[in-house]
Design an enzyme around this catalytic site. Structure first.
Site, mmCIF file in Angstrom:
data_model
loop_
_atom_site.group_PDB
_atom_site.id
_atom_site.type_symbol
_atom_site.label_atom_id
_atom_site.label_comp_id
_atom_site.label_asym_id
_atom_site.label_seq_id
_atom_site.Cartn_x
_atom_site.Cartn_y
_atom_site.Cartn_z
ATOM 1 N N GLY A 46 0.781 -1.237 0.000
ATOM 2 C CA GLY A 46 0.000 0.000 0.000
ATOM 3 C C GLY A 46 0.807 1.279 0.000
ATOM 4 N N GLU A 93 4.403 -6.410 1.608
ATOM 5 C CA GLU A 93 3.989 -6.788 0.244
ATOM 6 C C GLU A 93 3.804 -5.559 -0.639
ATOM 7 O OE1 GLU A 93 0.175 -8.484 1.008
ATOM 8 O OE2 GLU A 93 0.964 -10.305 1.891
ATOM 9 N N PRO A 94 4.827 -4.744 -0.813
ATOM 10 C CA PRO A 94 4.645 -3.560 -1.657
ATOM 11 C C PRO A 94 4.603 -3.934 -3.138
ATOM 12 C CG PRO A 94 6.925 -3.715 -0.952
ATOM 13 C CD PRO A 94 6.206 -4.873 -0.315
ATOM 14 N N GLY A 95 3.770 -3.246 -3.881
ATOM 15 C CA GLY A 95 3.735 -3.405 -5.330
ATOM 16 C C GLY A 95 4.068 -2.078 -5.986
ATOM 17 N N ARG A 96 3.108 -1.154 -5.901
ATOM 18 C CA ARG A 96 3.214 0.136 -6.579
ATOM 19 C C ARG A 96 4.519 0.869 -6.266
ATOM 20 N NH1 ARG A 96 -1.449 3.292 -7.615
ATOM 21 N NH2 ARG A 96 -2.474 2.018 -6.032
ATOM 22 N N ARG A 134 -6.187 3.523 -15.405
ATOM 23 C CA ARG A 134 -6.287 4.156 -14.077
ATOM 24 C C ARG A 134 -7.021 5.507 -14.087
ATOM 25 N NH1 ARG A 134 -2.796 5.535 -10.987
ATOM 26 N NH2 ARG A 134 -3.742 4.651 -9.125
ATOM 27 N N CYS A 187 -13.990 4.840 -28.025
ATOM 28 C CA CYS A 187 -15.312 5.468 -28.149
ATOM 29 C C CYS A 187 -16.038 5.591 -26.811
ATOM 30 C CB CYS A 187 -16.135 4.679 -29.145
ATOM 31 S SG CYS A 187 -15.296 4.588 -30.719
ATOM 32 N N GLU A 188 -15.441 6.234 -25.864
ATOM 33 C CA GLU A 188 -16.071 6.494 -24.570
ATOM 34 C C GLU A 188 -15.510 7.815 -24.043
ATOM 35 O OE1 GLU A 188 -16.507 3.572 -21.662
ATOM 36 O OE2 GLU A 188 -16.345 1.894 -23.059
ATOM 37 N N TYR A 197 0.182 -1.254 -12.055
ATOM 38 C CA TYR A 197 -1.235 -1.270 -12.435
ATOM 39 C C TYR A 197 -1.441 -0.574 -13.783
ATOM 40 C CZ TYR A 197 -1.254 -2.547 -7.557
ATOM 41 O OH TYR A 197 -0.971 -3.163 -6.362
#
Ligand code: LLP
Length: 446
Positions: free
Chosen positions: A262, A296-299, A333, A365-366, A394
């Site tokens: 986190g 458990e870091p990811g980012r 994101r 197309c959004e 991510y």
């Protein structure tokens, strides 16, 4: 809601110079333009076209080393959260820096093993592990399974007994703490689906100790993602330490606390969570407890090290809209979380001069296919290139092929070297495994 900052934030946008100054792995050169580590990014865009992801191996390695150094003396093992960026080369290089892996699916488990990470260095987390995933985890000899419910504990006990092995399990507690982050990525409140209610955990731990095939070794918690202050960590870890004491008072053995991930990064020109501050929160809660810690870091490890390069297709609407060739299918994101990603020109000539407030959008197309709204950007024209920053976590893992857009290629930079680590997915690749059954009328015009 502290972060991610909304993409139409009212805060003034940092200048290109400030954004680059806040990122030591990036520099702007008069001739070469934007450089990642020692590689001019225009060289990669020339060779591979755009959109293209670029990761900095040296940057990732350096960040892992920095985190490990900050945690020194705390008896902590880093288990990289594979979900943030699961490319084999990323897993291999982080494993080379001493990290194990935190996985949440059989796919991530097999990726981590394929990248050469030993089963014992893998923690299996996740709120809905299937029977097949539990069996695969046990067969791979994972070091720990983080249990999220009584039902899952029973499944693990049965599977381990059938295989004749003992599963080391940690109970993931829900500390009911608000991480102060975006609602879609907060996980530690009582009304989130994650973990075991705090008040149920002690009884379940005792039950686990009585079951065949499982050995409860400790507790786990993860309260959310992109956390920028230590306050929620301190609150949650105090609860975890309280749980350790309670369990020990009841005669249980508790040797491990998995403290989750986190750690937030700075998406603008401000720093992310300093690892030393995070280490302080760990020390304050667990310093005297004699437990082995896991994180458990990811980012934090990979986010700043990745960029998405894109070209300007055209500008329109009196130059209000800058339409890129990258889209929400590449980087979701901003569309999904209103997340702020800094965007800078690749050419040094484009990086200076007066800024205009523009909407930077993709071709899908959004209307949600918008990377930034009202963003201050120096003038760019069709054919110019930009880099969307901090896209290493991510990013590619959340891409889709919506609008039949193939997955963008990935290049890995390491100092002055670089290599293609995934080619562009061509349209034919998208339908390679599709078939048209016989009962669909065969006489269509082709
Ligand atoms: N451990 C567990 C149990 C997790 O669920 C997560 C992330 C992590 C560790 C790693 O968290 P990190 O250190 O990367 O914050 N897609 C969202 C983020 C979702 C995070 C999910 N869980 C985004 O793009 O912001």
């Amino acid at each position: 809601m502290a972060s991610p900052a909304p993409l139409d934030t009212s805060e003034p946008d940092p200048t290109v110079a400030d954004l680059i100054a806040a990122r030591p792995h990036l520099s702007m050169h008069a001739m070469d333009g934007l450089v990642l580590e020692d590689v001019p990014l225009s060289a990669i865009a020339d060779a591979l076209g755009t959109p293209v992801w670029v990761y900095g191996a040296g940057t990732m390695r350096g960040r892992l080393a920095g985190l490990t150094a900050a945690l020194d003396g705390l008896n902590v093992h880093v288990h990289y959260a594979v979900k943030a960026n699961d490319h084999l080369a990323v897993l291999r290089l982080l494993a080379g820096g001493g990290a194990g892996a935190d996985v949440v699916s059989i796919g991530e488990l097999r990726r981590a093993r394929h990248a050469g990470i030993a089963g014992r260095d893998i923690v299996f987390s996740g709120v809905g592990k299937t029977h097949a995933e539990i069996r695969a985890a046990l067969e791979a000899g994972v070091g720990q399974l983080n249990v999220e419910s009584a039902a899952e504990l029973a499944m693990i006990s049965a599977a381990a007994s059938a295989l004749g092995v003992t599963a080391r399990v940690a109970l993931r507690i829900n500390p009911d703490v608000d991480a102060g982050t975006h609602a879609k990525i907060t996980t530690g409140r009582a009304d989130n689906k994650f973990g075991i209610p705090f008040d149920d955990a002690a009884a379940l731990y005792a039950h686990a100790a009585s079951l065949p095939g499982v050995q409860p070794v400790g507790i786990a918690l993860h309260i959310g993602s992109q956390i920028l202050s230590t306050a929620p960590y301190r609150a949650a870890y105090a609860r975890a330490a309280e749980m350790v004491r309670t369990l020990r008072a009841q005669g249980q053995t508790v040797s491990v606390v998995d403290c989750g991930g986190g750690l937030g990064i700075g998406y603008r020109d401000t720093p992310g969570l300093p690892p030393a501050a995070f280490a302080g929160a760990l020390r304050a809660a667990f310093g005297g407890l004699g437990v082995e810690l896991m994180v458990e870091p990811g980012r934090w490890l990979v986010g700043p090290a990745g960029l998405l390069l894109a070209s300007v297709v055209l500008t329109k609407g009196d130059e209000r809209f800058v339409v890129l060739d990258a889209a929400m299918n590449d980087l979701v994101r901003p569309a999904m979380y209103d997340a702020y990603h800094a965007i800078v020109p690749l050419a040094s000539g484009n990086a200076v001069g007066p800024v205009r407030n523009v909407d930077i959008v993709g071709p899908v197309c959004e209307s949600g296919d918008t990377f930034a709204r009202g963003r201050a950007l120096p003038a760019v024209a069709a054919g110019d290139r930009v880099a969307i920053l901090d896209a290493g976590a991510y990013g590619a893992v959340m891409s889709s092929t919506y609008n039949a857009r193939g997955l963008a290629p990935i290049a890995l930079v390491d100092g002055s070297r670089w290599a293609v680590i995934r080619p562009r997915q061509e349209p034919e690749d998208l339908w390679r495994n599709e078939s048209i059954p016989d009962f669909i009328t065969p006489d269509v015009v082709t």
